[in-house]
Design a protein around this motif. Structure first.
Motif, mmCIF file in Angstrom:
data_model
loop_
_atom_site.group_PDB
_atom_site.id
_atom_site.type_symbol
_atom_site.label_atom_id
_atom_site.label_comp_id
_atom_site.label_asym_id
_atom_site.label_seq_id
_atom_site.Cartn_x
_atom_site.Cartn_y
_atom_site.Cartn_z
ATOM 1 N N TYR A 157 0.820 -1.214 0.000
ATOM 2 C CA TYR A 157 0.000 0.000 0.000
ATOM 3 C C TYR A 157 0.856 1.267 0.000
ATOM 4 O O TYR A 157 0.491 2.271 -0.626
ATOM 5 N N SER A 158 1.980 1.226 0.691
ATOM 6 C CA SER A 158 2.843 2.416 0.697
ATOM 7 C C SER A 158 3.495 2.620 -0.665
ATOM 8 O O SER A 158 3.735 3.758 -1.084
ATOM 9 N N PHE B 93 0.820 4.396 -2.570
ATOM 10 C CA PHE B 93 0.696 5.798 -2.180
ATOM 11 C C PHE B 93 1.855 6.611 -2.750
ATOM 12 O O PHE B 93 1.675 7.731 -3.228
ATOM 13 N N TYR C 20 1.184 7.209 -6.370
ATOM 14 C CA TYR C 20 0.151 8.238 -6.522
ATOM 15 C C TYR C 20 0.761 9.632 -6.382
ATOM 16 O O TYR C 20 0.497 10.528 -7.204
ATOM 17 N N SER D 153 -3.606 4.217 8.310
ATOM 18 C CA SER D 153 -3.224 5.090 7.196
ATOM 19 C C SER D 153 -1.896 5.789 7.456
ATOM 20 O O SER D 153 -1.202 6.176 6.506
ATOM 21 N N ALA E 279 1.036 6.036 4.670
ATOM 22 C CA ALA E 279 1.350 7.344 4.093
ATOM 23 C C ALA E 279 2.813 7.711 4.314
ATOM 24 O O ALA E 279 3.500 8.169 3.389
ATOM 25 N N GLY F 96 5.110 5.669 2.263
ATOM 26 C CA GLY F 96 4.892 6.057 0.874
ATOM 27 C C GLY F 96 5.583 7.374 0.537
ATOM 28 O O GLY F 96 6.167 7.520 -0.538
ATOM 29 N N LEU G 22 -2.543 15.048 3.715
ATOM 30 C CA LEU G 22 -3.385 13.918 4.106
ATOM 31 C C LEU G 22 -4.005 14.275 5.443
ATOM 32 O O LEU G 22 -3.297 14.543 6.416
ATOM 33 N N ILE H 81 -8.429 8.213 0.437
ATOM 34 C CA ILE H 81 -7.159 7.507 0.318
ATOM 35 C C ILE H 81 -7.330 6.211 -0.466
ATOM 36 O O ILE H 81 -6.411 5.781 -1.174
ATOM 37 N N ALA I 221 -6.917 7.138 -3.974
ATOM 38 C CA ALA I 221 -5.517 7.481 -4.234
ATOM 39 C C ALA I 221 -4.687 6.215 -4.443
ATOM 40 O O ALA I 221 -3.858 6.139 -5.362
ATOM 41 N N LEU I 222 -4.913 5.217 -3.595
ATOM 42 C CA LEU I 222 -4.166 3.962 -3.710
ATOM 43 C C LEU I 222 -4.524 3.234 -5.005
ATOM 44 O O LEU I 222 -3.643 2.672 -5.676
#
Length: 442
Positions: free
Chosen positions: A74-75, A78, A81, A103, A107, A110, A143, A201, A204-205
């Protein structure tokens, strides 16, 4: 080795406190093999895979988790993105205004993977306070926690922020729990309408996922490159941004790990993080330290009231805990906590001075004395700490961490005699590079 390096090593080797380090604590750190925090995050994720990295536990006991592999995935999304959807360039700043939740590590890692600079912002700041920090840092993206969406317009007015990403408390929870939590919060009208355009978010991901293959691996950020702008008010007026490099943070991580190694078993500890991760103490000690050790990190959005922590203590076997004086005292006087004290191996006290009466109260209940130390945003933050595997002297800030020299000096920078009042001067690899845009303050 040149003469200057030899002189510096000789000066350090002659420090009297080195002989008092605890059992198993090395006099010097072993530098970490990573050039930057992004590289460290990837390495640790590869080493730990599907082990649980983070859990968010709400006060009602509902919780969600991310493995090390999921945090890494996930990072990456991010990061992609930020770089390839928003077009942010390495070195530009991204502000994160979030409480402890899943999150936050997604974040933060990321941002580092994108080669960007993290700006930690207290989610309880007023729009005016947030606005000052966003203007000063020149952040291009923000964020923000969805409970404070009504503050966004005023917070970003006149700043360089062009992109707002919104996240809630239940992000990354299993779908049924996420739906339940979000529905209840909406029915209770806890989530206001955002006052500025924003991107969830999750979107965004999803957008970043298509660009993950474009990420630089490893990211081209050197130890001397800026990693975090950590804002600190101190006693001198408006908050200033302490410039912490990747090297500063990695050095302090290595220093704290050297001291705590005898009381932390990699991969086996569960830490309860009640102190806010946007604060430099919890950022280095809890987020970085326990991620590095491959441990499970239980994130609690707020420790107020202390009953908010009850479900986390009951559902998870907590072995490590960091707090502040008022939190130790409050927990020690909660019946549910007193009747079933957790099997803590170590507790660390930060923030404000630990009162002797509270330390004794805690020791009588838990069986161990909180380890107290001293630090500040400008030192990433740890300067000194009582030795968890050695002598703990209540009412003191302990011994300097390895590879650190301290002096108590007068106004002319001369060392003062023992027992005399002076100012604490610190030298070490964790000392910051100065205040952002304020060379005169530096």
């Amino acid at each position: 080795m040149n003469e200057t390096t030899q002189d510096a090593k000789a000066a350090y080797d002659n420090q009297p406190w080195l002989a008092s380090y605890g059992k198993g604590v090395d006099r010097e750190i072993t530098p970490l093999p990573d050039r930057n925090i992004a590289d460290l995050a990837r390495r640790i994720a590869d080493d730990n895979g599907d082990r649980t990295a983070f859990v968010t536990c709400l006060d009602n006991g509902l919780h969600g988790s991310l493995s090390f592999r999921e945090t890494d995935t996930y990072s990456d999304q991010f990061a992609a993105y930020l770089r390839h959807e928003l077009g942010l360039e390495p070195g530009e700043r991204v502000a994160v205004q979030m409480p402890n939740c899943l999150s936050y590590p997604v974040a933060v890692f990321g941002i580092f993977k994108a080669g960007l600079v993290l700006v930690n912002v207290n989610p309880l700041y007023t729009p005016r306070e947030t606005n000052h920090q966003l203007k000063d840092s020149g952040a291009k993206a923000l964020l923000v926690f969805n409970l404070f969406g009504n503050n966004v317009k005023d917070a970003i007015d006149g700043t360089d922020v062009r992109h707002v990403i919104m996240a809630g408390a239940a992000e990354f929870f299993p779908a049924p729990r996420r739906l339940l939590i979000n529905t209840v919060m909406k029915l209770k009208k806890m989530i206001p309408e955002p006052t500025a355009a924003s991107t969830p978010i999750s979107q965004a991901l999803a957008a970043g996922k298509a660009h993950v293959g474009k990420l630089e691996k490893p990211v081209k950020r050197a130890p001397e490159d800026l990693a975090v702008l950590q804002y600190t008010g101190g006693t001198t007026g408006p908050a200033k941004g302490a410039m912490l490099t990747h090297g500063n943070l990695l050095a302090n991580l290595a220093q704290t790990q050297t001291v705590s190694a005898p009381v932390i078993t990699p991969g086996e500890e569960t830490v309860l993080t009640a102190l806010p991760l946007y604060h430099i103490f919890a950022f280095t000690n809890n987020l970085m330290g326990f991620y590095y050790n491959g441990c499970r990190n239980v994130l609690c959005p707020s420790p107020r009231p202390p009953s908010n922590l009850r479900k986390a203590f009951e559902k998870f076997r907590i072995t490590q805990f960091a707090g502040v004086n008022v939190l130790f005292h409050a927990l020690a006087n909660e019946d549910w906590f007193k009747n079933n004290p957790p099997p803590l191996r170590q507790t660390v006290s930060g923030g404000t001075a630990l009162h002797g009466s509270v330390a004794e109260e805690w020791k009588n209940l838990i069986g161990i004395v909180p380890v107290e130390g001293y630090g500040l945003s400008e030192t990433s933050p740890v300067v000194s700490v009582n030795q968890p595997s050695g002598e703990i002297r209540l009412g003191t800030i302990g011994l300097p961490v390895p590879n650190t020299i301290v002096r108590i000096i007068d106004e002319d920078w001369n060392p003062v005699p023992p027992g005399e009042v002076g100012e604490l001067a610190v030298k070490g690899p964790q000392v910051f590079q100065g205040y952002w845009n304020k060379p005169e303050e530096t």
